[in-house]
Scaffold this motif. Sequence first.
Motif, PDB file in Angstrom:
ATOM      1  N   VAL A 170      46.375  41.660  85.332  1.00  0.00           N
ATOM      2  CA  VAL A 170      46.953  40.863  84.229  1.00  0.00           C
ATOM      3  C   VAL A 170      46.112  39.609  84.022  1.00  0.00           C
ATOM      4  N   LYS A 171      45.778  38.937  85.125  1.00  0.00           N
ATOM      5  CA  LYS A 171      45.008  37.693  85.021  1.00  0.00           C
ATOM      6  C   LYS A 171      43.621  37.968  84.449  1.00  0.00           C
TER       7      LYS A 171
ATOM      8  N   VAL B 129      54.062  36.756  79.458  1.00  0.00           N
ATOM      9  CA  VAL B 129      53.547  36.613  80.821  1.00  0.00           C
ATOM     10  C   VAL B 129      53.872  35.186  81.253  1.00  0.00           C
TER      11      VAL B 129
ATOM     12  N   ARG C   2      49.337  31.831  89.241  1.00  0.00           N
ATOM     13  CA  ARG C   2      50.366  32.760  89.717  1.00  0.00           C
ATOM     14  C   ARG C   2      51.145  33.313  88.546  1.00  0.00           C
ATOM     15  N   VAL C   3      51.269  34.628  88.523  1.00  0.00           N
ATOM     16  CA  VAL C   3      52.145  35.262  87.534  1.00  0.00           C
ATOM     17  C   VAL C   3      53.180  36.041  88.334  1.00  0.00           C
ATOM     18  N   ASP C   4      54.419  35.560  88.326  1.00  0.00           N
ATOM     19  CA  ASP C   4      55.461  36.232  89.106  1.00  0.00           C
ATOM     20  C   ASP C   4      56.335  37.139  88.248  1.00  0.00           C
TER      21      ASP C   4
ATOM     22  N   TYR D 104      52.200  50.805  89.702  1.00  0.00           N
ATOM     23  CA  TYR D 104      53.219  50.006  88.986  1.00  0.00           C
ATOM     24  C   TYR D 104      53.626  50.711  87.680  1.00  0.00           C
TER      25      TYR D 104
ATOM     26  N   ASN E  76      50.689  44.756  88.231  1.00  0.00           N
ATOM     27  CA  ASN E  76      49.417  44.423  88.866  1.00  0.00           C
ATOM     28  C   ASN E  76      48.968  43.022  88.415  1.00  0.00           C
ATOM     29  N   GLU E  77      49.268  42.038  89.224  1.00  0.00           N
ATOM     30  CA  GLU E  77      49.020  40.638  88.844  1.00  0.00           C
ATOM     31  C   GLU E  77      47.524  40.361  88.641  1.00  0.00           C
ATOM     32  N   LYS E  78      46.720  40.924  89.521  1.00  0.00           N
ATOM     33  CA  LYS E  78      45.276  40.670  89.451  1.00  0.00           C
ATOM     34  C   LYS E  78      44.703  41.144  88.104  1.00  0.00           C
TER      35      LYS E  78
ATOM     36  N   ALA F  12      48.631  46.029  83.453  1.00  0.00           N
ATOM     37  CA  ALA F  12      49.754  45.548  84.271  1.00  0.00           C
ATOM     38  C   ALA F  12      50.526  46.687  84.913  1.00  0.00           C
TER      39      ALA F  12
ATOM     40  N   ILE G 114      56.910  39.094  84.251  1.00  0.00           N
ATOM     41  CA  ILE G 114      56.507  39.500  82.900  1.00  0.00           C
ATOM     42  C   ILE G 114      57.770  39.961  82.170  1.00  0.00           C
TER      43      ILE G 114
END
Length: 179
Positions: free
Chosen positions: A137-138, A82, A148-150, A69, A133-135, A64, A152
């Motif tokens: 994290v997923k 998350v 969608r993770v907006d 980041y 880094n959302e990608k 993340a 943390i």
Amino acid sequence: MENFLELANKRESCRKFDGRPVSREDLLKCVEAARLAPSACNSQPWKFIIVDDPALKTELCRAAFSAPYTASWPEKAGAIVVVISESGSFASKIGNLVRDTRYYLIDVGIAVEHFILQAAELGLGTCWMGWFNEKRVKKVLGLPSASRVDIIVPVGYPENKEPRRKIRKGIEETYKFNK
Ligand SMILES: Cc1cc2nc3c(=O)[nH]c(=O)nc-3n(C[C@H](O)[C@H](O)[C@H](O)COP(=O)(O)O)c2cc1C
């Protein structure tokens, strides 16, 4: 905690944790506070994935909060929460279109703040984090790429017990009565 204003003052972003784990009982109290939050059309468009397994937590933090980041301090939190933003009910989606707003983000914001205030009441430190880094994290959590993770939220015991002074606009800049 004496009253709500005291709690609101006590809550601050914590970026230094002492590394102690947080009990699931306390984490679930925070989830319960979030669950009680209001939402547009009562659509409750949120899911909290609580990562407290130490190895997974480290892997998640490294994914993340890698460049650009970069942040290493979340690794010392007892858990990383998350928050999955769901798109809301059909009625709230219609509302989004008519009003050109995104109610689900308002809803998630309220729920996360409930979580965070409950954490503060329990003596836990937290920090809202929108820069990650959302990608990645997923990928680490095996979440669908369309999810969608907006936000943390690292949660843990603060190293520093002294409250910081709040830097805020003055109250006179913040309100108007009537028009
Ligand atoms: C939506 C949102 C996103 C934020 N993202 C980050 C972040 O990515 N990293 C971080 O260190 N702080 C982040 N913050 C924390 C803010 O910097 C902090 O709340 C603000 O400076 C006020 O300080 P306080 O929380 O200590 O009162 C975020 C806060 C909010 C509400």
